[in-house]
Design an enzyme around this catalytic site. Structure first.
Site, PDB file in Angstrom:
ATOM      1  N   SER A  29       0.863  -1.355  -0.035  1.00  0.00           N
ATOM      2  CA  SER A  29       0.156   0.153   0.084  1.00  0.00           C
ATOM      3  C   SER A  29       0.734   1.249   0.151  1.00  0.00           C
ATOM      4  CB  SER A  29      -0.871  -0.138   1.171  1.00  0.00           C
ATOM      5  OG  SER A  29      -1.756  -1.036   1.097  1.00  0.00           O
ATOM      6  N   HIS A  60      -3.221   0.376  -4.692  1.00  0.00           N
ATOM      7  CA  HIS A  60      -2.613  -0.790  -5.176  1.00  0.00           C
ATOM      8  C   HIS A  60      -3.219  -0.696  -6.980  1.00  0.00           C
ATOM      9  CE1 HIS A  60      -1.456  -3.306  -1.997  1.00  0.00           C
ATOM     10  NE2 HIS A  60      -2.186  -2.576  -1.479  1.00  0.00           N
ATOM     11  N   HIS A  82      -4.961  -9.381  -1.118  1.00  0.00           N
ATOM     12  CA  HIS A  82      -5.176  -9.631   0.073  1.00  0.00           C
ATOM     13  C   HIS A  82      -5.978 -10.714   0.619  1.00  0.00           C
ATOM     14  CE1 HIS A  82      -3.486  -5.547  -0.482  1.00  0.00           C
ATOM     15  NE2 HIS A  82      -2.891  -5.575   0.642  1.00  0.00           N
ATOM     16  N   TYR A  84      -8.007 -10.398   2.793  1.00  0.00           N
ATOM     17  CA  TYR A  84      -9.398  -9.508   3.316  1.00  0.00           C
ATOM     18  C   TYR A  84     -10.316  -9.369   2.131  1.00  0.00           C
ATOM     19  CZ  TYR A  84      -6.780  -5.517   2.692  1.00  0.00           C
ATOM     20  OH  TYR A  84      -5.808  -4.488   2.219  1.00  0.00           O
ATOM     21  N   GLU A  85      -9.736  -9.469   0.838  1.00  0.00           N
ATOM     22  CA  GLU A  85     -10.497  -8.911  -0.090  1.00  0.00           C
ATOM     23  C   GLU A  85     -11.287 -10.443  -0.566  1.00  0.00           C
ATOM     24  OE1 GLU A  85      -8.478  -6.229  -3.343  1.00  0.00           O
ATOM     25  OE2 GLU A  85      -6.765  -7.295  -2.085  1.00  0.00           O
ATOM     26  N   ALA A 112       3.181  -1.812   3.971  1.00  0.00           N
ATOM     27  CA  ALA A 112       2.860  -0.965   4.775  1.00  0.00           C
ATOM     28  C   ALA A 112       2.713  -1.667   6.082  1.00  0.00           C
ATOM     29  CB  ALA A 112       1.811   0.054   4.429  1.00  0.00           C
ATOM     30  N   MET A 210      -1.328  -6.913   7.122  1.00  0.00           N
ATOM     31  CA  MET A 210      -2.252  -7.618   6.507  1.00  0.00           C
ATOM     32  C   MET A 210      -1.884  -8.506   5.530  1.00  0.00           C
ATOM     33  SD  MET A 210      -5.429  -5.265   7.152  1.00  0.00           S
ATOM     34  CE  MET A 210      -5.486  -3.959   8.822  1.00  0.00           C
ATOM     35  N   SER A 211      -0.383  -8.654   5.213  1.00  0.00           N
ATOM     36  CA  SER A 211      -0.003  -9.279   3.840  1.00  0.00           C
ATOM     37  C   SER A 211       1.154  -9.908   3.915  1.00  0.00           C
ATOM     38  CB  SER A 211       0.091  -7.949   2.922  1.00  0.00           C
ATOM     39  OG  SER A 211       1.167  -7.212   3.022  1.00  0.00           O
ATOM     40  N   ASN A 234       2.278   4.122  10.975  1.00  0.00           N
ATOM     41  CA  ASN A 234       1.787   4.396  11.988  1.00  0.00           C
ATOM     42  C   ASN A 234       2.091   3.776  13.273  1.00  0.00           C
ATOM     43  OD1 ASN A 234       0.000   2.573  10.311  1.00  0.00           O
ATOM     44  ND2 ASN A 234      -0.693   2.065  12.552  1.00  0.00           N
ATOM     45  N   HIS A 246      -6.822   4.239   6.624  1.00  0.00           N
ATOM     46  CA  HIS A 246      -6.442   3.834   5.746  1.00  0.00           C
ATOM     47  C   HIS A 246      -5.553   5.107   4.957  1.00  0.00           C
ATOM     48  CE1 HIS A 246      -4.901   1.114   2.480  1.00  0.00           C
ATOM     49  NE2 HIS A 246      -5.451   1.553   1.578  1.00  0.00           N
TER      50      HIS A 246
END
Length: 271
Positions: A29, A60, A82, A84-85, A112, A210-211, A234, A246
């Site tokens: 990201s 992306h 990902h 989560y997609e 990220a 998350m990746s 962050n 995001h």
């Protein structure tokens, strides 16, 4: 119908018109600008590859960019897929295994990530030494392709130690601060609670995202050497006062990617 990894590789190869990459680069990201460094690029949109999953996340681009970068033949994923997609982990495996069929021997992954460590501030770059998989799934679940790799692949050198040493030395020579740590993956898509951030830190994680982990597992299975970086966007929930978003992730990743864009080409030149 051929195996999805062979099917993807055949289509990518046809669209690259004889260009044969040796190194793959996956951009997370907000890090897509690094693809702009590739010379004489061949562009292959994910949408133009039959059966290939489409990236639906802001930041992306959803395309391959292939070309030369500091004398090396690169295939860059400008935007990843990902869990989560709704993507099955086995689909991520098939993408990485398609790299193997294309003749790729090295993979550089970037992401990220949020910091779990107060000493790892927003805007910094972390060289990934190891990972913890808390996605509670695995891309190798299912039948095994013995032509690609063993049923039970070793993960003791998941992030290649020689490549990590090369990256650390290159960063030192360029005077680019480079932290080192453990990346912890969750499935997402929500940001973590303060209690989770505290627990993840106790487990040994330095950054959370998350990746990345499915790609790294699949690459190790296929005997593709891996080098990984997290751009810290962050501080984890409870380590900062403001809420997570995001938009914040993309903004911080864009700023920090300037340092990574300086570091990566020099590393690639030495591979």
């Amino acid at each position: 119908m051929p195996h999805p990894s062979l099917y993807f590789a055949k289509q990518i190869s046809e669209q690259l018109q004889g260009f044969q990459p040796e190194i793959a680069l996956i951009l997370g990201s907000g890090l897509g600008r690094i693809a702009n460094l590739i010379k004489t690029p061949h562009i292959v949109k994910y949408a133009d590859i039959k059966g290939f999953p489409q990236s639906s996340v802001a930041g992306h681009s959803g395309r391959f960019v292939a070309g030369m970068l500091n004398g090396k033949k690169i295939l860059c994923m400008q935007g990843r897929i990902h869990l989560y997609e709704g993507c099955a982990p086995q689909t991520i495996r098939d993408i990485i295994h398609s790299f193997k069929h294309l003749g790729i021997s090295k993979l550089i992954v970037t992401n990220a990530a949020g910091s779990l460590n107060p000493k790892l501030p927003s805007g910094s770059i972390m060289l990934i030494d190891d990972h913890i998989n808390l996605s509670f799934t695995n891309p190798l679940i299912g039948s095994n392709d013995d032509d690609i790799g063993p049923r039970f692949p070793d993960m003791s050198n998941a992030y290649d130690r020689d490549l990590r040493a090369l990256a650390a030395q290159t960063a030192k020579e360029l005077n680019i601060p480079l932290n080192r740590g453990v990346y912890l993956m969750v499935s997402g898509p929500n940001f973590e609670t303060a209690a989770e951030v505290k627990a993840f830190g106790l487990l040994g994680g330095d950054a959370v995202g998350m990746s990345t982990v499915p790609e790294v597992i699949a690459a190790n299975h296929a005997q593709i050497s891996v080098l990984g970086f997290s751009v810290i966007t962050n501080m984890g929930t409870g380590l900062q006062q403001q809420t997570q978003s995001h938009a914040e992730t993309l903004s911080a990743a864009d700023h920090a990617s300037e340092k990574l864009a300086k570091l990566l080409p020099c590393i690639i030149e030495r591979l």
